[in-house]
Design a protein around this motif. Structure first.
Motif, mmCIF file in Angstrom:
data_model
loop_
_atom_site.group_PDB
_atom_site.id
_atom_site.type_symbol
_atom_site.label_atom_id
_atom_site.label_comp_id
_atom_site.label_asym_id
_atom_site.label_seq_id
_atom_site.Cartn_x
_atom_site.Cartn_y
_atom_site.Cartn_z
ATOM 1 N N SER A 115 0.832 -1.197 0.000
ATOM 2 C CA SER A 115 0.000 0.000 0.000
ATOM 3 C C SER A 115 0.867 1.248 0.000
ATOM 4 O O SER A 115 2.081 1.198 0.160
ATOM 5 C CB SER A 115 -0.909 -0.001 1.225
ATOM 6 O OG SER A 115 -0.126 0.027 2.396
ATOM 7 N N GLY A 116 0.221 2.400 -0.132
ATOM 8 C CA GLY A 116 0.937 3.675 -0.118
ATOM 9 C C GLY A 116 0.815 4.375 -1.450
ATOM 10 O O GLY A 116 1.451 3.996 -2.430
ATOM 11 N N ARG A 117 -0.006 5.411 -1.496
ATOM 12 C CA ARG A 117 -0.258 6.107 -2.751
ATOM 13 C C ARG A 117 0.931 6.968 -3.137
ATOM 14 O O ARG A 117 1.580 7.584 -2.284
ATOM 15 C CB ARG A 117 -1.521 6.956 -2.628
ATOM 16 C CG ARG A 117 -2.766 6.141 -2.313
ATOM 17 C CD ARG A 117 -3.977 7.018 -2.110
ATOM 18 N NE ARG A 117 -4.425 7.594 -3.375
ATOM 19 C CZ ARG A 117 -4.773 8.858 -3.540
ATOM 20 N NH1 ARG A 117 -4.700 9.706 -2.517
ATOM 21 N NH2 ARG A 117 -5.171 9.294 -4.716
ATOM 22 N N VAL A 118 1.208 7.040 -4.441
ATOM 23 C CA VAL A 118 2.365 7.767 -4.967
ATOM 24 C C VAL A 118 1.875 8.904 -5.866
ATOM 25 O O VAL A 118 1.136 8.670 -6.835
ATOM 26 C CB VAL A 118 3.302 6.840 -5.764
ATOM 27 C CG1 VAL A 118 4.524 7.615 -6.261
ATOM 28 C CG2 VAL A 118 3.736 5.652 -4.908
ATOM 29 N N LEU A 119 2.312 10.106 -5.539
ATOM 30 C CA LEU A 119 1.990 11.306 -6.322
ATOM 31 C C LEU A 119 3.171 11.672 -7.197
ATOM 32 O O LEU A 119 4.312 11.743 -6.726
ATOM 33 C CB LEU A 119 1.680 12.463 -5.370
ATOM 34 C CG LEU A 119 1.548 13.858 -5.994
ATOM 35 C CD1 LEU A 119 0.300 13.940 -6.863
ATOM 36 C CD2 LEU A 119 1.519 14.930 -4.903
ATOM 37 N N LEU A 120 2.926 11.905 -8.473
ATOM 38 C CA LEU A 120 3.949 12.436 -9.378
ATOM 39 C C LEU A 120 3.691 13.918 -9.585
ATOM 40 O O LEU A 120 2.581 14.324 -9.961
ATOM 41 C CB LEU A 120 3.909 11.721 -10.728
ATOM 42 C CG LEU A 120 4.822 12.308 -11.817
ATOM 43 C CD1 LEU A 120 6.294 12.215 -11.434
ATOM 44 C CD2 LEU A 120 4.573 11.625 -13.163
ATOM 45 N N VAL A 121 4.713 14.729 -9.322
ATOM 46 C CA VAL A 121 4.633 16.175 -9.531
ATOM 47 C C VAL A 121 5.648 16.563 -10.596
ATOM 48 O O VAL A 121 6.850 16.301 -10.450
ATOM 49 C CB VAL A 121 4.923 16.950 -8.231
ATOM 50 C CG1 VAL A 121 4.902 18.459 -8.499
ATOM 51 C CG2 VAL A 121 3.913 16.585 -7.147
ATOM 52 N N ILE A 122 5.175 17.167 -11.667
ATOM 53 C CA ILE A 122 6.054 17.691 -12.712
ATOM 54 C C ILE A 122 6.242 19.181 -12.458
ATOM 55 O O ILE A 122 5.266 19.934 -12.352
ATOM 56 C CB ILE A 122 5.456 17.473 -14.118
ATOM 57 C CG1 ILE A 122 5.237 15.977 -14.374
ATOM 58 C CG2 ILE A 122 6.365 18.084 -15.179
ATOM 59 C CD1 ILE A 122 6.497 15.130 -14.339
ATOM 60 N N HIS A 128 -0.819 7.328 -15.974
ATOM 61 C CA HIS A 128 -1.428 6.021 -15.720
ATOM 62 C C HIS A 128 -0.580 5.144 -14.814
ATOM 63 O O HIS A 128 -1.057 4.116 -14.316
ATOM 64 C CB HIS A 128 -1.671 5.301 -17.052
ATOM 65 C CG HIS A 128 -0.428 5.028 -17.840
ATOM 66 N ND1 HIS A 128 0.245 6.024 -18.511
ATOM 67 C CD2 HIS A 128 0.272 3.890 -18.061
ATOM 68 C CE1 HIS A 128 1.311 5.514 -19.126
ATOM 69 N NE2 HIS A 128 1.342 4.222 -18.860
ATOM 70 N N LYS A 129 0.676 5.553 -14.547
ATOM 71 C CA LYS A 129 1.580 4.721 -13.745
ATOM 72 C C LYS A 129 1.652 5.149 -12.277
ATOM 73 O O LYS A 129 2.329 4.504 -11.475
ATOM 74 C CB LYS A 129 2.982 4.752 -14.363
ATOM 75 C CG LYS A 129 3.034 4.113 -15.749
ATOM 76 C CD LYS A 129 4.433 4.018 -16.286
ATOM 77 C CE LYS A 129 4.971 5.366 -16.703
ATOM 78 N NZ LYS A 129 6.274 5.240 -17.419
ATOM 79 N N PHE A 130 0.950 6.243 -11.936
ATOM 80 C CA PHE A 130 0.996 6.760 -10.574
ATOM 81 C C PHE A 130 -0.425 6.977 -10.053
ATOM 82 O O PHE A 130 -1.391 6.964 -10.812
ATOM 83 C CB PHE A 130 1.811 8.054 -10.543
ATOM 84 C CG PHE A 130 3.259 7.838 -10.914
ATOM 85 C CD1 PHE A 130 4.187 7.473 -9.966
ATOM 86 C CD2 PHE A 130 3.677 7.970 -12.243
ATOM 87 C CE1 PHE A 130 5.513 7.253 -10.314
ATOM 88 C CE2 PHE A 130 4.999 7.748 -12.600
ATOM 89 C CZ PHE A 130 5.921 7.386 -11.632
ATOM 90 N N ASP A 131 -0.519 7.186 -8.749
ATOM 91 C CA ASP A 131 -1.833 7.345 -8.121
ATOM 92 C C ASP A 131 -2.347 8.778 -8.173
ATOM 93 O O ASP A 131 -3.524 9.029 -7.903
ATOM 94 C CB ASP A 131 -1.751 6.887 -6.662
ATOM 95 C CG ASP A 131 -1.271 5.450 -6.538
ATOM 96 O OD1 ASP A 131 -1.925 4.561 -7.117
ATOM 97 O OD2 ASP A 131 -0.229 5.213 -5.899
ATOM 98 N N GLY A 132 -1.469 9.711 -8.490
ATOM 99 C CA GLY A 132 -1.850 11.110 -8.615
ATOM 100 C C GLY A 132 -0.867 11.822 -9.514
ATOM 101 O O GLY A 132 0.300 11.413 -9.635
ATOM 102 N N PHE A 133 -1.334 12.887 -10.162
ATOM 103 C CA PHE A 133 -0.516 13.630 -11.130
ATOM 104 C C PHE A 133 -0.820 15.104 -10.940
ATOM 105 O O PHE A 133 -1.983 15.516 -10.981
ATOM 106 C CB PHE A 133 -0.855 13.185 -12.548
ATOM 107 C CG PHE A 133 -0.066 13.862 -13.639
ATOM 108 C CD1 PHE A 133 1.148 13.359 -14.063
ATOM 109 C CD2 PHE A 133 -0.555 15.017 -14.260
ATOM 110 C CE1 PHE A 133 1.865 13.967 -15.089
ATOM 111 C CE2 PHE A 133 0.157 15.637 -15.274
ATOM 112 C CZ PHE A 133 1.379 15.110 -15.689
#
Length: 282
Positions: free
Chosen positions: A2-9, A29-34
């Motif tokens: 578990s553990g959601r992953v956020l991608l920040v550009i 599509h590869k991360f839990d948030g963008f």
């Protein structure tokens, strides 16, 4: 796991923001948030989530980066560690955050599951950290205003012994033989944090806001942990950057990221074709 992953550009400059749809198509599509980290001057698209920089620099510190297109400018054009403070607040509800410059292209194999796995024993992941020697003639930030001169105005707010202990545990290298508080540096265009850890270093990032980012961020991290994973990302310099897109993308097979790949120099179709071709090989 578990553990959601956020991608920040992160968009240090406003003009590359036009590649947002392309990066979303490549990564989201590869991360839990963008989310997109932008300056106050960047016009924003309601289709995306944004983290708008809240901090305003209070003074001009000349930047010697050599980018003639930016003309005379302050180091704060490049400074995004203040934005990490905003990311720390935004990322509530996530366990991990990946923070990357828009031209720091992520490997196709890098996804939320890999980040969770690699962070099991790490509070942060970044390129190798090095000690910045005060008398190093080859490192401009040792003497530039935003290097040691600025750092020394705030370094007494850091715990020297804790910083040195974490450095020794991280590097297996003896601490610098100097009674002053040392500074450390590393390439920071790609970073991974446990969100709870990022939130815990906000005060240090704030203290070091006028220090060059590639010293401020690694030093703030080391001041708070030795549990630091090492990225094998590839930063290219000078003529090595002038390679065909296919060749640059091919390097992603063996690296967490390649920097820089300027997506706006190529068509959407060309970028996606090159990226997808690599995706089938990893």
């Amino acid at each position: 796991m578990s553990g959601r992953v956020l991608l920040v550009i992160n968009y240090s400059l406003d003009f590359p923001y036009s590649n947002r749809h392309l990066l979303h198509e490549m990564y989201a599509h590869k991360f839990d948030g963008f989310a997109l980290s932008v300056s106050r001057t960047c016009p924003t698209d309601a289709e995306f989530q944004h983290i708008v920089q809240s901090w305003q620099p209070t003074r001009f510190i000349n930047c010697p980066c050599g980018n003639r297109s930016l003309k005379t400018h302050s180091i704060h054009v490049h400074t995004f560690h203040s934005r990490l403070i905003d990311v720390a607040a935004f990322a509530d509800g996530y366990e991990f955050v990946v923070f990357a410059e828009d031209d720091c292209i992520l490997a196709p194999q890098l996804d939320a599951e890999q980040i969770r796995r690699r962070c099991e024993a790490s509070d942060a992941i970044l390129s190798p950290i090095r000690s910045c020697q005060r008398d190093d003639p080859d490192w401009i930030w040792a003497s530039h205003q935003s290097g040691y001169p600025e750092y020394d105005t705030v370094s007494d707010q850091l715990d020297r012994q804790r910083l040195l202990a974490n450095w020794a545990a991280y590097s297996n290298i003896a601490a610098p033989d100097d009674p002053r508080v040392p500074m450390f540096f590393g390439f920071c265009d790609w970073l991974v944090f446990r969100v709870s850890f990022l939130q815990s270093i906000v005060d240090d990032l704030r203290r070091l806001q006028d220090v060059w980012l590639e010293a401020a961020i690694p030093t703030a991290i080391l001041h708070n942990t030795s549990r630091i994973g090492i990225s094998n990302g590839l930063a290219l310099w000078f003529g090595d950057r002038q390679q065909p897109l296919v060749d640059l993308m091919h390097k992603l097979r063996d690296h967490d990221f390649v920097h820089p790949i300027k997506l706006l120099d190529h068509s959407r179709e060309e970028v996606l074709a090159a990226y997808r071709a690599i995706s089938t090989l990893v």
